[in-house]
Design a protein around this motif. Structure first.
Motif, PDB file in Angstrom:
ATOM      1  N   GLY A 113      21.935 -12.101   2.576  1.00 26.85           N
ATOM      2  CA  GLY A 113      22.496 -10.587   2.385  1.00 26.85           C
ATOM      3  C   GLY A 113      23.056 -11.268   4.022  1.00 26.85           C
ATOM      4  N   TYR A 114      22.689 -12.225   4.868  1.00 23.07           N
ATOM      5  CA  TYR A 114      23.718 -12.769   6.194  1.00 23.07           C
ATOM      6  C   TYR A 114      25.276 -13.366   5.464  1.00 23.07           C
ATOM      7  CZ  TYR A 114      19.222 -13.634   8.487  1.00 23.07           C
ATOM      8  OH  TYR A 114      17.758 -12.642   9.089  1.00 23.07           O
ATOM      9  N   LYS A 115      26.315 -12.617   6.675  1.00 20.87           N
ATOM     10  CA  LYS A 115      28.038 -12.442   6.058  1.00 20.87           C
ATOM     11  C   LYS A 115      28.260 -14.322   6.739  1.00 20.87           C
ATOM     12  CE  LYS A 115      28.455  -8.144   7.617  1.00 20.87           C
ATOM     13  NZ  LYS A 115      26.810  -7.633   7.545  1.00 20.87           N
ATOM     14  N   ASN A 123      26.985 -25.030  -2.199  1.00 29.16           N
ATOM     15  CA  ASN A 123      26.832 -25.791  -3.438  1.00 29.16           C
ATOM     16  C   ASN A 123      26.274 -24.262  -4.129  1.00 29.16           C
ATOM     17  OD1 ASN A 123      24.689 -23.249  -1.828  1.00 29.16           O
ATOM     18  ND2 ASN A 123      24.070 -24.825  -0.467  1.00 29.16           N
ATOM     19  N   VAL A 124      24.559 -24.837  -4.858  1.00 26.74           N
ATOM     20  CA  VAL A 124      24.049 -23.715  -6.195  1.00 26.74           C
ATOM     21  C   VAL A 124      23.632 -22.501  -5.766  1.00 26.74           C
ATOM     22  CG1 VAL A 124      24.171 -25.267  -7.383  1.00 26.74           C
ATOM     23  CG2 VAL A 124      22.201 -24.935  -5.574  1.00 26.74           C
ATOM     24  N   LEU A 125      23.840 -22.792  -4.391  1.00 29.28           N
ATOM     25  CA  LEU A 125      23.457 -20.472  -3.512  1.00 29.28           C
ATOM     26  C   LEU A 125      24.514 -19.941  -3.534  1.00 29.28           C
ATOM     27  CD1 LEU A 125      20.420 -21.337  -1.753  1.00 29.28           C
ATOM     28  CD2 LEU A 125      20.288 -20.808  -4.531  1.00 29.28           C
ATOM     29  N   TRP A 126      26.149 -20.531  -3.462  1.00 33.90           N
ATOM     30  CA  TRP A 126      26.738 -19.863  -3.094  1.00 33.90           C
ATOM     31  C   TRP A 126      27.512 -18.875  -3.539  1.00 33.90           C
ATOM     32  CZ3 TRP A 126      31.673 -17.987  -5.311  1.00 33.90           C
ATOM     33  CH2 TRP A 126      32.448 -17.408  -4.827  1.00 33.90           C
ATOM     34  N   LEU A 127      27.421 -17.311  -3.167  1.00 32.89           N
ATOM     35  CA  LEU A 127      28.193 -16.243  -3.926  1.00 32.89           C
ATOM     36  C   LEU A 127      28.974 -15.192  -3.204  1.00 32.89           C
ATOM     37  CD1 LEU A 127      24.559 -14.140  -2.940  1.00 32.89           C
ATOM     38  CD2 LEU A 127      25.164 -15.027  -5.559  1.00 32.89           C
ATOM     39  N   PRO A 128      30.142 -15.041  -4.482  1.00 33.80           N
ATOM     40  CA  PRO A 128      31.543 -14.393  -4.024  1.00 33.80           C
ATOM     41  C   PRO A 128      30.904 -12.900  -3.153  1.00 33.80           C
ATOM     42  CG  PRO A 128      30.967 -13.981  -6.252  1.00 33.80           C
ATOM     43  CD  PRO A 128      29.637 -15.281  -5.815  1.00 33.80           C
ATOM     44  N   GLY A 129      32.253 -12.689  -2.377  1.00 35.63           N
ATOM     45  CA  GLY A 129      31.296 -11.954  -1.769  1.00 35.63           C
ATOM     46  C   GLY A 129      32.075 -12.376  -0.033  1.00 35.63           C
ATOM     47  N   GLY A 130      31.237 -13.190   0.758  1.00 35.42           N
ATOM     48  CA  GLY A 130      30.946 -13.855   1.505  1.00 35.42           C
ATOM     49  C   GLY A 130      29.848 -13.169   2.215  1.00 35.42           C
ATOM     50  N   LEU A 131      28.612 -13.456   2.034  1.00 36.34           N
ATOM     51  CA  LEU A 131      27.421 -12.995   1.698  1.00 36.34           C
ATOM     52  C   LEU A 131      26.284 -14.253   1.178  1.00 36.34           C
ATOM     53  CD1 LEU A 131      26.904  -9.492   1.178  1.00 36.34           C
ATOM     54  CD2 LEU A 131      27.247 -10.241   3.350  1.00 36.34           C
ATOM     55  N   LEU A 132      25.870 -14.626   1.993  1.00 35.94           N
ATOM     56  CA  LEU A 132      24.592 -15.579   1.665  1.00 35.94           C
ATOM     57  C   LEU A 132      23.094 -14.819   0.902  1.00 35.94           C
ATOM     58  CD1 LEU A 132      23.409 -17.459   5.529  1.00 35.94           C
ATOM     59  CD2 LEU A 132      25.056 -18.469   3.575  1.00 35.94           C
ATOM     60  N   PRO A 133      22.851 -15.717   0.243  1.00 38.04           N
ATOM     61  CA  PRO A 133      21.904 -15.105  -0.445  1.00 38.04           C
ATOM     62  C   PRO A 133      20.481 -14.170  -0.039  1.00 38.04           C
ATOM     63  CG  PRO A 133      21.799 -17.444  -1.104  1.00 38.04           C
ATOM     64  CD  PRO A 133      22.603 -17.080   0.008  1.00 38.04           C
TER      65      PRO A 133
END
Length: 278
Positions: free
Chosen positions: A255-257, A243-253
């Motif tokens: 900080g969870y993996k 979704n729009v909150l996705w971040l590259p690097g395998g971390l949630l917004p």
């Protein structure tokens, strides 16, 4: 004069020794020769050194013992003060966790992976690429980071789905149409559900779900014991579930993996209802 002096010294030493059947002077000599190495300076000087040694030990035990006891009392008081101070710090930290979760926790944790991007690549650059055209994580993340990240899921993974979605396919498989399913570490899912106390808004926030997306839905927790057998991989951001909150690097917004696996077939997961209180 020399004989009298030697005799008085023997008597002084014999006060601190058990009586000897061989006589006073001979008993001292035998005791000294038994417990001390032979002295190159003579027997008389060796006995005098022994007497001085005994006196020094007595002074050390009596004098230094009092000083050590006083120092221990001070150290104990200091430790007591530090214990109170530490408890206050822990209480203040616990009260501020929720307030700092949206700002500092995300910034401190997510920014740690910036150094694992390959030269010329960055999170902002990947996010500027539209969904569906984003490159594979291996092209902008270092292999060492990807390997270590996926190793965290060795102890099991978890995800949350709606009961409606689970029953739609009679539980035969769980996942999106593009053969993908986002997951997180099982231990971190335990932490999320424990901290949220059944509050839906907090669960959505912790898992990077848009607010209200799971409103009026019955949620089911899915535990996957061996995610590696379902092609465990780093998310690319092109998945249907991104979704729009996705971040590259395998971390949630927060900080969870997170990671991605193939659709979960029946028999390879365990389902349990999540009790929502608010």
């Amino acid at each position: 004069m020399k004989k009298v002096k030697k005799k008085s010294l023997n008597i002084g030493v014999s006060r601190y020794l058990p009586p000897s059947p061989f006589g006073e002077g001979l008993g001292v000599r035998l005791w000294v020769s038994r417990y001390l190495l032979p002295s190159p300076v003579g027997e008389g000087l060796g006995v005098r050194l022994l007497f001085r040694y005994i006196v020094a030990i007595l002074l050390l035990v009596v004098g230094v013992g009092q000083g050590a006891h006083a120092q221990y009392v001070k150290t104990k008081e200091t430790a007591r003060c530090l214990t109170k101070q530490d408890s206050l710090l822990l209480d203040n930290f616990g009260q501020k966790v929720d307030g700092q979760l949206k700002s500092s926790y995300r910034a401190d944790t997510v920014s740690l992976i910036d150094k694992y991007f390959r030269r010329g690549m960055s999170r902002k650059g990947i996010l500027m690429i539209p969904k569906g055209k984003r490159p594979a994580p291996e092209t902008y993340l270092k292999r060492r980071y990807i390997r270590r990240h996926l190793k965290n899921f060795k102890a099991g993974a978890s995800c949350i789905v709606s009961k409606e979605l689970l029953e739609r396919h009679h539980g035969d498989s769980i996942g999106k149409a593009d053969n993908s399913q986002f997951i997180m570490m099982k231990s971190e899912m335990d932490s999320v559900l424990m901290r949220s106390h059944g509050e839906l808004s907090r669960i959505e926030h912790e898992l990077g779900i848009p607010a209200g997306a799971w409103k009026h839905r019955v949620l089911v927790r899915i535990d996957i014991p061996k995610p590696k057998k379902l092609k465990l991989r780093m998310p690319s951001g092109n998945e249907v579930g991104a979704n729009v909150l996705w971040l590259p690097g395998g971390l949630l917004p927060t900080g969870y993996k997170e990671a991605v696996i193939d659709r979960i077939p029946k028999g390879r997961y365990k389902a349990s209802l999540i009790e929502i209180t608010q």
